[in-house]
Design a protein around this motif. Structure first.
Motif, mmCIF file in Angstrom:
data_model
loop_
_atom_site.group_PDB
_atom_site.id
_atom_site.type_symbol
_atom_site.label_atom_id
_atom_site.label_comp_id
_atom_site.label_asym_id
_atom_site.label_seq_id
_atom_site.Cartn_x
_atom_site.Cartn_y
_atom_site.Cartn_z
ATOM 1 N N THR A 307 -50.500 -35.294 -0.154
ATOM 2 C CA THR A 307 -50.741 -34.118 0.705
ATOM 3 C C THR A 307 -49.845 -32.949 0.185
ATOM 4 O O THR A 307 -48.554 -33.303 0.130
ATOM 5 C CB THR A 307 -50.327 -34.495 2.127
ATOM 6 O OG1 THR A 307 -51.331 -35.616 2.844
ATOM 7 C CG2 THR A 307 -50.424 -33.262 3.144
ATOM 8 N N ILE A 308 -50.405 -31.825 0.560
ATOM 9 C CA ILE A 308 -49.438 -30.591 0.098
ATOM 10 C C ILE A 308 -49.330 -29.532 1.126
ATOM 11 O O ILE A 308 -48.866 -28.617 1.061
ATOM 12 C CB ILE A 308 -49.780 -29.858 -1.449
ATOM 13 C CG1 ILE A 308 -51.244 -29.441 -1.189
ATOM 14 C CG2 ILE A 308 -49.501 -30.736 -2.420
ATOM 15 C CD1 ILE A 308 -51.535 -28.567 -2.363
ATOM 16 N N ALA A 309 -49.921 -30.034 2.166
ATOM 17 C CA ALA A 309 -49.891 -29.085 3.447
ATOM 18 C C ALA A 309 -50.419 -29.918 4.714
ATOM 19 O O ALA A 309 -51.135 -30.855 4.542
ATOM 20 C CB ALA A 309 -50.630 -27.803 3.153
ATOM 21 N N ILE A 310 -49.917 -29.326 5.816
ATOM 22 C CA ILE A 310 -50.084 -30.197 7.105
ATOM 23 C C ILE A 310 -50.637 -29.199 8.226
ATOM 24 O O ILE A 310 -50.001 -28.246 8.393
ATOM 25 C CB ILE A 310 -48.829 -30.972 7.569
ATOM 26 C CG1 ILE A 310 -48.387 -32.014 6.529
ATOM 27 C CG2 ILE A 310 -49.171 -31.870 8.921
ATOM 28 C CD1 ILE A 310 -47.081 -32.578 6.724
ATOM 29 N N ASN A 311 -51.587 -29.523 8.917
ATOM 30 C CA ASN A 311 -52.054 -28.779 9.965
ATOM 31 C C ASN A 311 -52.302 -29.767 11.058
ATOM 32 O O ASN A 311 -53.100 -30.485 11.343
ATOM 33 C CB ASN A 311 -53.378 -27.886 9.520
ATOM 34 C CG ASN A 311 -53.819 -27.194 10.984
ATOM 35 O OD1 ASN A 311 -53.356 -26.700 11.655
ATOM 36 N ND2 ASN A 311 -55.089 -27.228 11.096
ATOM 37 N N LEU A 327 -47.577 -26.598 8.292
ATOM 38 C CA LEU A 327 -46.591 -26.907 7.420
ATOM 39 C C LEU A 327 -46.990 -27.085 5.954
ATOM 40 O O LEU A 327 -47.737 -27.720 5.682
ATOM 41 C CB LEU A 327 -45.714 -28.270 7.795
ATOM 42 C CG LEU A 327 -45.864 -28.522 9.354
ATOM 43 C CD1 LEU A 327 -45.359 -30.068 9.524
ATOM 44 C CD2 LEU A 327 -44.914 -27.445 9.988
ATOM 45 N N GLN A 328 -46.318 -26.128 5.269
ATOM 46 C CA GLN A 328 -46.721 -25.831 3.771
ATOM 47 C C GLN A 328 -45.513 -26.490 2.931
ATOM 48 O O GLN A 328 -44.334 -26.294 3.265
ATOM 49 C CB GLN A 328 -46.838 -24.513 3.452
ATOM 50 C CG GLN A 328 -47.627 -23.546 4.306
ATOM 51 C CD GLN A 328 -48.899 -24.101 4.651
ATOM 52 O OE1 GLN A 328 -49.669 -24.532 3.495
ATOM 53 N NE2 GLN A 328 -49.371 -24.395 5.648
ATOM 54 N N HIS A 369 -55.702 -22.133 4.087
ATOM 55 C CA HIS A 369 -56.814 -23.211 4.269
ATOM 56 C C HIS A 369 -56.294 -23.938 5.743
ATOM 57 O O HIS A 369 -57.144 -24.022 6.710
ATOM 58 C CB HIS A 369 -56.672 -24.275 3.303
ATOM 59 C CG HIS A 369 -57.181 -25.693 3.595
ATOM 60 N ND1 HIS A 369 -58.183 -25.983 3.004
ATOM 61 C CD2 HIS A 369 -56.822 -26.772 4.343
ATOM 62 C CE1 HIS A 369 -58.655 -27.287 3.432
ATOM 63 N NE2 HIS A 369 -57.852 -27.645 4.207
ATOM 64 N N GLU A 370 -54.936 -24.218 5.892
ATOM 65 C CA GLU A 370 -54.330 -24.792 7.237
ATOM 66 C C GLU A 370 -54.590 -24.067 8.174
ATOM 67 O O GLU A 370 -54.872 -24.480 9.509
ATOM 68 C CB GLU A 370 -53.026 -25.102 6.841
ATOM 69 C CG GLU A 370 -52.731 -26.346 5.752
ATOM 70 C CD GLU A 370 -53.432 -27.349 5.987
ATOM 71 O OE1 GLU A 370 -53.537 -27.979 7.192
ATOM 72 O OE2 GLU A 370 -54.061 -27.983 5.144
#
Length: 544
Positions: A307-311, A327-328, A369-370
């Protein structure tokens, strides 16, 4: 660059992990296991912690300890006894099994790489291995569909439901004890409130209150999120969630740049290229958009593709009330861009388009995107049925595809408004197209891979780019802009209509790697470009 905060762990109710990918057959299956391991570039997860107080460092260490427990639970959910893997004599088989959390290559259609390993079951350990779909459908218990239960058999062979806390009690009690200690140490009221509510959630499987508390916790140096998050591993029904964990340190400079964009969500929602009935919902504006360096991955988010980003949160009720936090993971993105995206771009892009590919655009594409997960529609048009429920196992792929294209839509609109000044539309489009090749390598066995293949095929079919006889791609930026609009319209309407059969029909026909594209993927693979990254991480790496 000065760092400020730490965030740990992703929860199904809290997080949606962008860029979490498994895969199609894009590898040469004559590769040795050693070669497969080396397709994951090793990255050390470190950052400057000097700004943290001694109590914050102590809490950070506790977060890592809890993350390791989440990792252990994930092994139980998706494989079983981890000691069977640790006892492997072949060091390369052991390392590859640790990367994949089992004897199956997640980047190659779950193919076993250890002799005599049984095939991976679509329901892993969430359900009895001998249970049929018909038996599950006939089983009368409302809680069988909960994200936080497993299905088991009693002594007579009858199915029964067991909650996550009861199933994983030994591990969760250890995690809760550590969380209670962290709550007693932290000096931040928001973090303390969140931790106390999260402890209750882990015991009761009721996450709404802790999700709301997490949404309100925006000024803490340390941020901690832990528990079951995504349902990618349940390939039988798409119901059950897997445990995972993140530990992050906030980057204030980048966070300040991005936080101002949240206020534009309602306006961007109103301007979506769809009929008004598909955009009647108003996204929350309390969303939090921040940038972090990641310090620890545990469980689901650490399995194969990272994972490289969290939503998050995923809970639609929380999203409608407060939005979400994005969270990037900047250092993980940079590692992937340097080791994977740019080398791939050099293989497939023409010289002029290659000049437009850069990390700033890659970072922005992933970031928006997130944010774009908050746009569109959450409930089927004319009903209160969540799109997630209506589309079932098809939902994740369509949601990821929607977020991809609406991310491009958002940044394009913000560039036009003059709010984004250090990027051009063409840079974002060129970098997005290059990134598709990276993501397609992860393939149809997982939502993000399937989404990216559908995106690639739609853009190519509609002339956004063409391929010459040498396998070099050329972008038509005007047609690419048209595709952003039309593809966004198609995906929002697909979600809003909530027709699972239609969604499955389109996915089956269009989430397909063509022979020509496979040639290009083979060429990329032959250059030794890593498929993804793996980590050196933990207390010792950080000097804690």
């Amino acid at each position: 660059m000065k760092k400020i905060i730490v965030l740990c762990f992703a929860f199904v109710t809290l997080f949606s992990a962008c860029d979490k990918q498994n895969s199609v057959e894009v590898k040469d299956m004559t590769m040795t296991v050693e070669q497969k391991v080396k397709q994951y570039a090793e990255v050390e997860l470190k950052t400057d912690l000097s700004f943290l107080s001694e109590s914050e460092k102590e809490v950070l260490g506790l977060m890592i300890d809890i993350a390791q427990i989440m990792d252990d639970i994930y092994w139980l959910q998706t494989y079983g006894d981890k000691n069977e893997i640790l006892s492997l004599e072949d060091p390369w088989q052991k390392e590859f099994a640790l990367i994949n959390y089992g004897p199956w290559d997640r980047m190659s259609d779950w193919k076993p790489f250890i002799e005599n390993a049984k095939a991976k079951l679509p329901g892993v350990n969430f359900y009895p291995h001998d249970m049929t779909k018909e038996e599950f459908d006939a089983f009368e218990d409302e809680s069988k569909n909960s994200q936080y239960t497993v299905i088991r058999r009693d002594e007579t062979g009858k199915l029964f439901v067991k909650g996550y806390y009861e199933e994983y009690k030994e591990h969760l009690d250890k995690a809760i004890a550590l969380m209670e200690k962290a709550a007693s140490i932290t000096e931040n009221k928001g973090l303390k409130n969140y931790l106390e509510k999260r402890i209750i959630a882990l015991k009761t499987n009721e996450y709404f209150d802790s999700d709301m508390a997490w949404m309100d916790m925006k000024d803490s140096n340390l941020d901690f999120v832990v528990g079951p998050i995504e349902n990618y591993d349940d390939e039988l029904f798409g119901l059950k969630t897997s445990f995972e964990a993140f530990v992050l340190v906030k980057d204030p400079e980048w966070s300040n740049k991005l936080s101002k964009f949240i206020k534009y969500l309602p306006e961007l929602q109103r301007n979506l290229p769809v009929d008004k009935r598909y955009k009647q919902e108003t996204p929350g504006t309390e969303s939090d958009l921040n940038v972090y360096d990641v310090l620890y991955y545990g469980g689901d988010c650490n399995a194969a593709g990272k994972t490289i980003a969290i939503n998050l949160p995923n809970d639609e009720k929380v999203q409608l009330a407060k939005g979400s936090r994005r969270l990037q993971l900047k250092n993980a993105m940079q590692a992937k861009f340097d080791a994977i995206v740019m080398p791939i771009a050099k293989q497939v892009m023409n010289a002029e388009d290659l000049k437009k590919v850069n990390f700033n655009a890659f970072f922005s594409n992933v970031t928006f995107h997130e944010v774009a997960h908050g746009l569109g529609i959450k409930n089927v048009v004319g009903s209160t049925t969540p799109v997630r429920k209506a589309l079932g196992s098809e939902y994740s792929a369509y949601e990821e595809a929607k977020a991809d294209v609406l991310g491009l839509y958002m940044i394009s609109e913000l560039i036009k408004k003059g709010e984004v000044k250090d990027l051009t539309e063409e840079e974002c489009i060129a970098t997005y197209v290059s990134g598709l090749f990276r993501s397609i390598r992860f393939g149809v066995t997982e939502a993000h891979g399937r989404a990216n293949i559908m995106c690639f095929n739609y853009f190519e079919k509609n002339g956004a780019f063409t391929r010459d006889d040498k396998g070099i791609y050329n972008i038509d930026y005007d047609k690419a802009r048209e595709c952003i609009q039309s593809w966004a319209k198609f995906l929002i309407e697909m979600e809003g209509n909530g027709d699972m059969k239609e969604a499955a029909k389109y996915s089956k026909a269009n989430a397909v790697v063509s022979a020509t594209l496979q040639q290009d993927l083979d060429r990329i693979n032959s250059q030794g470009i890593p498929v993804d990254i793996r980590f050196k991480q933990g207390r010792k790496v950080l000097g804690l």
